[in-house]
Structures are given as structure tokens and as C-alpha cells.
Design an enzyme around this catalytic site. Structure first.
Site, PDB file in Angstrom:
ATOM      1  N   HIS A 239     -50.590 -56.696  86.813  1.00 33.98           N
ATOM      2  CA  HIS A 239     -50.909 -55.661  87.915  1.00 33.98           C
ATOM      3  C   HIS A 239     -51.070 -54.364  86.835  1.00 33.98           C
ATOM      4  O   HIS A 239     -50.523 -54.246  85.676  1.00 33.98           O
ATOM      5  CB  HIS A 239     -49.667 -55.246  88.614  1.00 33.98           C
ATOM      6  CG  HIS A 239     -49.883 -54.206  89.545  1.00 33.98           C
ATOM      7  ND1 HIS A 239     -49.936 -52.973  89.153  1.00 33.98           N
ATOM      8  CD2 HIS A 239     -49.862 -54.249  90.926  1.00 33.98           C
ATOM      9  CE1 HIS A 239     -49.922 -52.158  90.357  1.00 33.98           C
ATOM     10  NE2 HIS A 239     -49.995 -52.933  91.298  1.00 33.98           N
ATOM     11  N   CYS A 277     -55.513 -54.423  91.921  1.00 37.00           N
ATOM     12  CA  CYS A 277     -54.912 -53.525  92.991  1.00 37.00           C
ATOM     13  C   CYS A 277     -55.956 -52.294  92.932  1.00 37.00           C
ATOM     14  O   CYS A 277     -56.140 -51.719  91.897  1.00 37.00           O
ATOM     15  CB  CYS A 277     -53.866 -52.877  92.281  1.00 37.00           C
ATOM     16  SG  CYS A 277     -53.031 -51.607  93.281  1.00 37.00           S
ATOM     17  N   HIS A 304     -54.592 -56.091  95.900  1.00 37.38           N
ATOM     18  CA  HIS A 304     -53.688 -55.331  96.826  1.00 37.38           C
ATOM     19  C   HIS A 304     -55.154 -54.263  97.536  1.00 37.38           C
ATOM     20  O   HIS A 304     -55.853 -53.678  96.718  1.00 37.38           O
ATOM     21  CB  HIS A 304     -53.152 -54.258  96.031  1.00 37.38           C
ATOM     22  CG  HIS A 304     -51.736 -55.048  95.616  1.00 37.38           C
ATOM     23  ND1 HIS A 304     -50.858 -54.273  94.510  1.00 37.38           N
ATOM     24  CD2 HIS A 304     -51.138 -56.328  95.590  1.00 37.38           C
ATOM     25  CE1 HIS A 304     -50.175 -55.228  94.389  1.00 37.38           C
ATOM     26  NE2 HIS A 304     -50.127 -56.317  95.086  1.00 37.38           N
ATOM     27  N   ASP A 359     -51.474 -52.623 101.197  1.00 39.80           N
ATOM     28  CA  ASP A 359     -50.602 -51.845 100.297  1.00 39.80           C
ATOM     29  C   ASP A 359     -50.306 -50.577 100.985  1.00 39.80           C
ATOM     30  O   ASP A 359     -51.215 -50.088 101.586  1.00 39.80           O
ATOM     31  CB  ASP A 359     -51.359 -51.697  99.142  1.00 39.80           C
ATOM     32  CG  ASP A 359     -50.247 -51.719  97.821  1.00 39.80           C
ATOM     33  OD1 ASP A 359     -49.109 -51.958  97.899  1.00 39.80           O
ATOM     34  OD2 ASP A 359     -50.745 -51.610  96.716  1.00 39.80           O
ATOM     35  N   HIS A 360     -48.879 -49.949 100.348  1.00 43.44           N
ATOM     36  CA  HIS A 360     -48.655 -48.730 100.802  1.00 43.44           C
ATOM     37  C   HIS A 360     -49.639 -48.216 101.866  1.00 43.44           C
ATOM     38  O   HIS A 360     -50.320 -47.455 101.910  1.00 43.44           O
ATOM     39  CB  HIS A 360     -49.349 -47.866  99.479  1.00 43.44           C
ATOM     40  CG  HIS A 360     -48.612 -48.201  98.167  1.00 43.44           C
ATOM     41  ND1 HIS A 360     -48.810 -47.598  97.160  1.00 43.44           N
ATOM     42  CD2 HIS A 360     -47.645 -49.251  97.860  1.00 43.44           C
ATOM     43  CE1 HIS A 360     -48.328 -48.193  96.128  1.00 43.44           C
ATOM     44  NE2 HIS A 360     -47.459 -49.321  96.710  1.00 43.44           N
ATOM     45  N   TYR A 376     -44.089 -48.955 102.201  1.00 43.36           N
ATOM     46  CA  TYR A 376     -43.718 -50.391 102.828  1.00 43.36           C
ATOM     47  C   TYR A 376     -43.542 -50.208 104.295  1.00 43.36           C
ATOM     48  O   TYR A 376     -42.625 -50.769 104.655  1.00 43.36           O
ATOM     49  CB  TYR A 376     -43.117 -51.421 102.021  1.00 43.36           C
ATOM     50  CG  TYR A 376     -43.710 -51.623 100.558  1.00 43.36           C
ATOM     51  CD1 TYR A 376     -44.604 -52.770 100.597  1.00 43.36           C
ATOM     52  CD2 TYR A 376     -43.833 -50.750  99.475  1.00 43.36           C
ATOM     53  CE1 TYR A 376     -45.374 -52.893  99.614  1.00 43.36           C
ATOM     54  CE2 TYR A 376     -44.231 -50.933  98.270  1.00 43.36           C
ATOM     55  CZ  TYR A 376     -45.196 -52.182  98.243  1.00 43.36           C
ATOM     56  OH  TYR A 376     -45.804 -52.433  97.239  1.00 43.36           O
TER      57      TYR A 376
END
Ligand code: DNO
Length: 397
Positions: A239, A277, A304, A359-360, A376
């Protein structure tokens, strides 16, 4: 494409039964209670796996397919004498996971801190909340709250003046909140939660470590891990550093396409791969995400799929946008990932599908005021996943 969803374990307010309703088929998880550096015992892995996978026959089953993450102990990153035991433990965790059939492992090599934001509840015009990184607030923290040694050499004079103004206008509560947001630890973080003194001490360990040395430490770790990963059929997915640039004077070596080129040139093993990501890489304007998705296609084991919107004047500041409304062309990124899957099919490659996850997510509707892990949320991520699913379906038609 395999739709996956991150689950933090039995304390996650978004439960496995909730996730079942989202349409995701695969779970991304970790044994968060095991301290960094220790081996994940096979029984603990199996117990966690059972929580995810066991269900009544009439229910849709889920599978623990991706680990995010096995933490890399700081002594490995620092290449300290005696770090071999931590490398051996990391490899043993990977072996135990492989024995349980879990073969995609996300990890990172960020020193001291994992992902970093200044605001965890940034209000959007529609009333929902997003995560935000504000470079000016970050500078105020670095210079005037943390008072890091030599921090002023990282900022120009107008940045220092502005940071001072921001610091002086902050209430004590705001200073505490900013400090906690940056150093007290976010969900999924691989590092410890720090107080200011410990944090300064942790940073000072890296004082004499250049990016080149740090990269060598990463490569030394991987050159032990990758041969075993290959034997086990495990795919590692590094990542990126989030945000992807220098911070706190720390060496940060997974930020750009060039960094990835260097990584793969040094260690071409097919097990050496990335987590694309999208949000992290795209929080710097010189990373061209559709191009990276194409260039590193065969190395992408996990992605992501979120994006950010950068401030116009200060491009280092950003908030996390709706999954399809960020600064990058998400549709093009998804198209490249689908092309990569087609390519794998033509080559009869074994790992055909790429695991993706929202994601997020924003905190919205019933997420708001519900205790949860920042980024999350249930509904916010469901919105992201549903949008991305629509893109995948349309492009695959
Ligand atoms: C943030 C996450 C990161 C990520 C790790 C991977 O939400 O993307 O914390 O899990 O950096 O090792």
C-alpha cells in the site's frame, strides 16, 4: 473483479450480516489484536475466518480473501540488529494464512505513521462528512504543537506565518483534536498510538535514515519474504504512503510510479505486487491513475477505489470525494483494471480477478452520530460500492 469489504472484527459496528446485504462477496480483514511483530497463530486465523465464513445454509456466504494488513515491525523498517525474529514472524504469519487459503496480503512500509488526516469530520455542502488532509493545519501541528526539531526547514516563510496564525486561532480543544487525529491512531493503522513525546522519539529514530537507505531496508525485507510467498502462491500488495510524499522528515518510498518502477526492477518476483490505492496515489497531481493502472496492471492484486478532491490553491490539501466525483477519471481506472483481467484470461493466468473495495466512505444519514471507525461507515461505503458496481457492470456489458 471481486467486490470486497473491509471488516475490523467483532467490534466493528458494521457487522458481517450488514456486509452480506451490500452484495460484496469477499472480506478484507486482519487480526488487529495481535501486536506488531508477533506471529499470527493458525488457530487465531481459523477462529477469525469462522466468524466471517460460517453462516446458516440459507444465507449468502462470505469469504475472507484479503488480509489488510500484517504490520511490519518498526525494527524491520529501521533494519535494527535483532530484527530477524520479526521478519521470521512475518513470514510465519504469511505461511499460516496461506495454509488457511488466504493468499492476498496487503501491507505497507510507512515509517512511524500509517495514513494521516487532519480532519475526520469535514462537513460537505450536502450535510455528509468526509475525511480531509489540510496542509496548513498539518504545518501548524508540525511546527507549533509537535515542535519537531528542524521542522522549519521543511516550510517556506509564508507557510510558517500562515501556520502560526492557524495555531494561534485554535482553541485548546481544537489543538487536542488535531493532535489526536494525527498521532493517536486511526482504524486499521499498523503503528502504535502515540503521545507527543513518544511520537518525537519515534521520529528521531529515522533522523539519519535517507530514502535510499530506507528503500534498501524495504528490499532486504522483501528479498526474504518473496521467495517464500512465491512457493506458497501468495500475492503481496504494498500500500502506498498516504499522503504520498515526505512528512515529518521521514523517508517515504512508495509514493509514485517511479517508486514502483524501482521496486519491480529490484525485485521482479510475480508475488511482488501492489494495492492500487487510487485515492492515495491521486492525492498528488503528478500521479496519472489510469496510466498507472495500465502500466502496473499485472502487479495489481488489490485496489481501493476511492478518490480525492484537491484544493485549487494548495494542491497538497484534499478531502475525500464521492467515489466517482474525484479529481481523477475513475471510469477509466476501472476500464484499465477490467482490461487487465481480460489480459490475464487470455494468458490463462491463475489469479484472474482483482479484489477491489470501496474505501473511506462518507458519514451520511444513519452513519452520522453512530460510533464508528472514521472512513469506515456503513452507508457511505455502500454508496461507493454501489456506484463502482454500476461502472463495472456498464463497462462489462
Ligand atoms: C486506510 C488504509 C490503510 C491501509 C494500510 C495498508 O484506510 O488504506 O490503513 O490499510 O496502510 O497497510
Amino acid at each position: 473483479m471481486r467486490e470486497s469489504w473491509r471488516w475490523f472484527g467483532p467490534n466493528d459496528p458494521v457487522t458481517i450480516d450488514d456486509i452480506r446485504q451490500t452484495g460484496a462477496t469477499d472480506i478484507v480483514s486482519a487480526l488487529h489484536d495481535i501486536p506488531s511483530g508477533e506471529t499470527w497463530p493458525i488457530e487465531s486465523i481459523r477462529r477469525h475466518q469462522a466468524l466471517i465464513e460460517e453462516c446458516a445454509p440459507e444465507l449468502t456466504p462470505l469469504k475472507w480473501a484479503v488480509v489488510e494488513s500484517i504490520p511490519v515491525h518498526e525494527n524491520i523498517k529501521l533494519a535494527l540488529p535483532g530484527n530477524q525474529v520479526f521478519i521470521d514472524n512475518w513470514i510465519a504469519s504469511m505461511e499460516n494464512l496461506a495454509q488457511c487459503g488466504i493468499k492476498t496480503i496487503c501491507y505497507n512500509f510507512m515509517p512511524v505513521i500509517d495514513w494521516t488526516r487532519t480532519d475526520l469530520k469535514y462537513k460537505l455542502p450536502n450535510g455528509a462528512y468526509a475525511l480531509r488532509f489540510d496542509q496548513k493545519k498539518f504545518a501548524a501541528f508540525d511546527l507549533f504543537i509537535l515542535q519537531r526539531d528542524n521542522a522549519e526547514t521543511d516550510y517556506n516563510s509564508s507557510e510558517i506565518i500562515e501556520a502560526r496564525q492557524i495555531f494561534e486561532a485554535m482553541s485548546e480543544n481544537e489543538k487536542t483534536e488535531l493532535t489526536n487525529n494525527i498521532i493517536a491512531g486511526l482504524p486499521g493503522k499498523m503503528t502504535d498510538s502515540y503521545g507527543l513525546d513518544d511520537f518525537r522519539a519515534a521520529l528521531s529514530n529515522y533522523q539519519d535514515i535517507s530514502s535510499d537507505t530506507f528503500r534498501k531496508n524495504l528490499f532486504a525485507f522483501l528479498s526474504q519474504v518473496l521467495p517464500r510467498a512465491e512457493e506458497l502462491g501468495v500475492k503481496l500488495a504494498i500500500h502506498p504512503d498516504d499522503p504520498p510524499r515526505d512528512m515529518f522528515g521521514l523517508p517515504r518510498v512508495i509514493c509514485t510510479a517511479d517508486d514502483l518502477d524501482i521496486l519491480f526492477e529490484a525485485l521482479p518476483s510475480p508475488s511482488n505486487g501492489i494495492t492500487l490505492c487510487v485515492g492515495t496515489y491521486s492525492s498528488r497531481p503528478d500521479n496519472d491513475l489510469p496510466k498507472m493502472a495500465k502500466q502496473f496492471g499485472p502487479r495489481i492484486h488489490f485496489s481501493h477505489l476511492r478518490g480525492v478532491s484537491r484544493d485549487l490553491e494548495e494542491q497538497r490539501s484534499f478531502y475525500e470525494a464521492n467515489h466517482l466525483d474525484s479529481d481523477i477519471d475513475m471510469i477509466q481506472v476501472v476500464k484499465e483494471l477490467l482490461n487487465e483481467e481480460k489480459r490475464r484470461k487470455q494468458n490463462d493466468s491463475q489469479d484472474l480477478e482483482i479484489f477491489i473495495r470501496p474505501d473511506h466512505g462518507h458519514e451520511m444519514m444513519n452513519d452520522i452520530d453512530k460510533a464508528g471507525n472514521p472512513g469506515y461507515s456503513g452507508i457511505g461505503r455502500l454508496k461507493g460500492l454501489a456506484e463502482i458496481r454500476g461502472v463495472i457492470r456498464a463497462l462489462s456489458a
